[in-house]
Scaffold this motif. Structure first.
Motif, short mmCIF file in Angstrom:
data_model
loop_
_atom_site.label_atom_id
_atom_site.label_comp_id
_atom_site.label_asym_id
_atom_site.label_seq_id
_atom_site.Cartn_x
_atom_site.Cartn_y
_atom_site.Cartn_z
N VAL A 17 30.35 4.80 -20.48
CA VAL A 17 29.27 4.85 -21.47
C VAL A 17 29.65 4.12 -22.76
CG1 VAL A 17 27.75 6.37 -22.80
CG2 VAL A 17 28.48 7.02 -20.49
N CYS A 19 31.67 4.47 -26.83
CA CYS A 19 31.52 5.35 -27.99
C CYS A 19 30.16 5.24 -28.65
CB CYS A 19 32.59 5.05 -29.02
SG CYS A 19 34.25 5.24 -28.39
N ALA A 20 29.73 4.01 -28.95
CA ALA A 20 28.46 3.84 -29.64
C ALA A 20 27.34 4.47 -28.83
CB ALA A 20 28.18 2.36 -29.88
N SER A 22 27.53 6.80 -26.72
CA SER A 22 27.67 8.25 -26.57
C SER A 22 27.22 8.99 -27.82
CB SER A 22 29.14 8.62 -26.30
OG SER A 22 29.57 8.11 -25.07
N PHE A 23 27.55 8.43 -28.98
CA PHE A 23 27.34 9.16 -30.23
C PHE A 23 26.15 8.67 -31.07
CE2 PHE A 23 31.99 9.68 -29.49
CZ PHE A 23 31.99 11.06 -29.31
N ASP A 24 25.92 7.37 -31.06
CA ASP A 24 24.85 6.84 -31.91
C ASP A 24 23.49 7.19 -31.30
OD1 ASP A 24 24.12 4.65 -34.10
OD2 ASP A 24 22.91 4.24 -32.32
N GLN A 28 22.11 6.06 -27.71
CA GLN A 28 22.02 7.05 -26.63
C GLN A 28 20.81 6.77 -25.74
OE1 GLN A 28 21.90 10.82 -28.68
NE2 GLN A 28 24.15 11.01 -28.72
N PHE A 222 26.25 -2.47 -30.45
CA PHE A 222 26.57 -2.95 -31.80
C PHE A 222 25.50 -3.93 -32.27
CE2 PHE A 222 31.51 -2.44 -31.52
CZ PHE A 222 31.36 -1.07 -31.42
#
Lengths: 257, 431
Positions: A17, A19-20, A22-24, A28, A222
């Protein structure tokens, strides 16, 4: 992944997945679109969930090779323990790092980006654009992510996904190998830009606005953030939508994201 | 006879001095760190043939690309003429290749058209630099020396071609008057236009012909020795530099084995590194910390600025200019080489980072690879930027505060942002 492994199942592919995504909150939605496509086409996949950790890409680009290798070796430990063979990523940065930089540290996998997965599904006849929103006649411009395009020479796959929508692809002046960066690569995502005349994402969105487009398509979380920020700073939210190619594909098939 | 001796002395001195300077450059390149670029030889020859010989990346921009192709073709092909001039110079003969008859006429005719093409291309290039003042040829790094260097090269080429054509015009005039030594040979489609300007007197004609002959060949010898000091050195370096190109995907950054050893030892105390641990510093503070390929890149750069004109940071007004990175590296390496020449080799307290390239520049890079893609001779400014960052981060812990936060988050939460690792799967809650 842990659950599948516990019940003795081996997924066809691991969805990394990132980081971005998963969290943003905005990203998501890209993640859920990719999952939607995988489920819709019956691909047997797994995610690592909380066992996933940053690939180390931003640390490596910023010059912190220690931190990168700590991350990489830990991730390779997890991936190898699950005997992962094939990975699809939702992010060109994860894609580049896993594909090109993990083999040197003992992590050898077949790694593809989600644009390539969608292209494969189209080629295999498993994915069409039906039962959802119609993009026929819509003008879409595609922003090439650096780590997908120049870094790994993937230019056709994302365009193939747009072809499926029967939309009009309108290219920006700087596209494909000449594509202009969104301004987030090389760990720029995590810092303020150096002083200058203009922000890079604004320069890029201005260029996109010069084309007669309804949608700016991206293939990187990004780029998504940067392009959306650029659109906002030019106050063009009413005239253009920014969507990931996975979201477009999911919408065309009436899949939730 | 005197002329032959003089010619030989001149040729020997010029080749000798050139060899001496090239050896110094090779020594300087070897100051760099080891890097293996000897694999995939067949592929490397292909890259050399395509990129350097075939100029495939030059013609991406058609106007300068085609004009450059003309000068390049002129340079390569007119060298056959220089060979004849050299043989004539040594043996005291005149137009030694003229026995080739028809072929000789075709060759001299081609040389003349090419010479005219080179001359015109150089004039256009001078106009682009000095009259139109293209943005690409400006910028902070384009100080007086780089600008003059470019103009000297173009002016020299114009002078050489003018001398060559004038020499032919005088020669042809002498041929037609039946002068001794000047047998009728060759075709002169371009210099024929200059013939009406030639003097009628045979002695004056011989003087003009000889003067141009000497000026042309002396000019070439002088130009040869100007190369090692100039950006024009690219006419040689383009070939090895493309052969040693990076063949891996552009997104792949080098793996630092020295770090792998330390990380593995940290994770597993019983780990014994296979190779002797490097004692040198992490990353690069000075030119000698860079790989030899980065140093070769610096000597190859001809300051065309295609990298800078496509750099997103530079386009948006940031200080970073990939061309400056290459020029600074060469300047610093030349300086380091001078210290070696003096035999001291003593550190001068200066370094590439800070004294030449600032932190602001290296942190403005998005690692997008637009510069490496744009370079017509496959120079890689990005790897230098990354090595400087590695030094700043791993040796000095000097990164921008927000970058340090990103490191901290990655270390503690496994994500570059401050989110708890336990929330990583939260995106699935809505599905």
């Amino acid at each position: 992944m842990a659950e599948m492994a516990a019940s003795g199942q081996t997924p066809e592919i691991l969805f990394w997945v990132g980081c971005a995504s998963s969290f943003d909150e905005r990203a998501q939605r890209i993640t859920r679109a990719i999952c939607g496509i995988l489920q819709h086409t019956g691909v047997n996949f797994a995610v690592l969930g909380t066992e996933e950790s940053c690939t180390g890409d931003p640390a490596k680009r910023a010059g912190n090779e220690f931190l990168f290798q700590m991350q990489a070796i830990a991730n390779i430990g997890v991936l190898n323990a699950y005997q992962v063979k094939k990975i699809v990523t939702g992010c060109p940065h994860c894609f580049n790092t896993l594909k090109n930089e993990y083999p040197g540290l003992g992590g050898n996998y077949e790694v593809i980006h989600h644009s390539q997965l969608i292209q494969q599904l189209i080629d295999e006849g498993k994915l069409r654009a039906e039962g959802g929103e119609s993009f026929k006649g819509k003008k879409i411009t595609f922003h090439d992510p650096c780590y997908l395009g120049r870094a790994n020479d993937v230019y056709e796959a994302p365009r193939k996904t747009l072809e499926l929508l029967d939309a009009d692809l309108v290219e920006m002046k700087r596209c494909r190998a000449n594509g202009l960066c969104c301004g987030a690569g090389g760990a720029q995502m995590f810092k303020e830009p150096e002083r200058g005349r203009k922000d890079i994402n604004v320069e890029r969105v201005e260029e996109a606005m010069q084309t007669q487009r309804d949608i700016i398509a991206t293939a990187c979380p990004f780029c998504m953030t940067m392009i959306r920020d650029g659109v906002k700073s030019l106050e063009k939210e009413d005239t253009v939508t920014v969507l990931d190619i996975a979201e477009l594909t999911a919408r065309a098939n009436g899949l939730k994201s | 006879m005197i002329a032959q001796v003089l010619f030989l002395l001149l040729a020997a001195a010029s080749v000798g001095l050139f060899t001496f300077n090239v050896k110094k450059i090779i020594r300087n390149i070897r100051l760099g760190r080891p890097l293996d670029r000897s694999d995939r030889k067949a592929e490397r020859w292909m890259v050399l043939l395509k990129v350097a010989f075939g100029q495939t990346k030059m013609v991406v921009r058609p106007v300068p690309g085609i004009l450059h192709l003309l000068i390049y073709a002129g340079f390569i092909i007119i060298n056959m003429e220089v060979l004849e001039i050299a043989i004539d110079g040594i043996l005291g003969t005149h137009r030694v290749f003229s026995f080739a008859g028809m072929l000789y006429s075709i060759l001299t005719g081609t040389f003349e058209w090419l010479a005219l093409g080179v001359l015109l291309a150089c004039v256009v290039f001078l106009i682009r630099r000095n009259v139109i003042r293209l943005k690409r040829f400006t910028g902070t790094e384009m100080t007086s020396w780089p600008r003059s260097d470019a103009n000297y090269i173009l002016l020299t080429e114009i002078l050489l071609m003018t001398a060559y054509l004038t020499m032919n015009a005088a020669d042809r005039s002498l041929q037609l008057t039946g002068a001794e030594h000047y047998k009728v040979a060759g075709a002169f489609p371009v210099s024929a236009w200059l013939m009406p300007l030639m003097p009628a007197n045979e002695n004056t004609l011989v003087f003009v012909e000889r003067a141009c002959w000497w000026f042309h060949i002396t000019g070439i010898f002088a130009f040869l020795n100007y190369l090692p000091y100039s950006k024009h050195f690219h006419i040689i370096m383009a070939f090895p530099n493309t052969w040693y190109s990076n063949l891996e995907p552009k997104g792949e950054f080098t793996n630092m084995q020295s770090v792998t050893n330390e990380v593995k030892a940290m994770l597993d105390p019983s780990f014994v590194p296979g190779t002797a641990a490097e004692t040198s510093r992490f990353g690069a503070k000075d030119v000698t910390d860079l790989s030899w390929k980065s140093l070769m890149d610096a000597y190859t750069c001809t300051e065309c600025g295609r990298c800078t004109s496509e750099c997103p940071a530079n386009i948006t007004g940031k200080l970073l200019s990939p061309r400056k990175i290459m020029m600074d590296t060469r300047d610093r390496l030349t300086e380091a080489g001078k210290h070696l020449d003096k035999g001291t080799g003593e550190p001068d307290g200066k370094s590439l980072l800070d004294d030449y390239i600032t932190r602001e520049e290296i942190w403005a890079c998005t690692t997008c690879n637009a510069c490496t893609r744009a370079c017509p001779v496959n120079i890689d400014p990005l790897s230098i930027i990354v090595e400087l960052r590695r030094y700043a981060v791993m040796e000095e812990s000097q990164a921008p505060a927000s970058i340090n936060n990103m490191f901290g988050n990655t270390e503690n939460n496994g994500a570059p942002w401050k989110y708890p690792a336990s929330d990583r799967f939260a995106w699935a809650n809505d599905t």
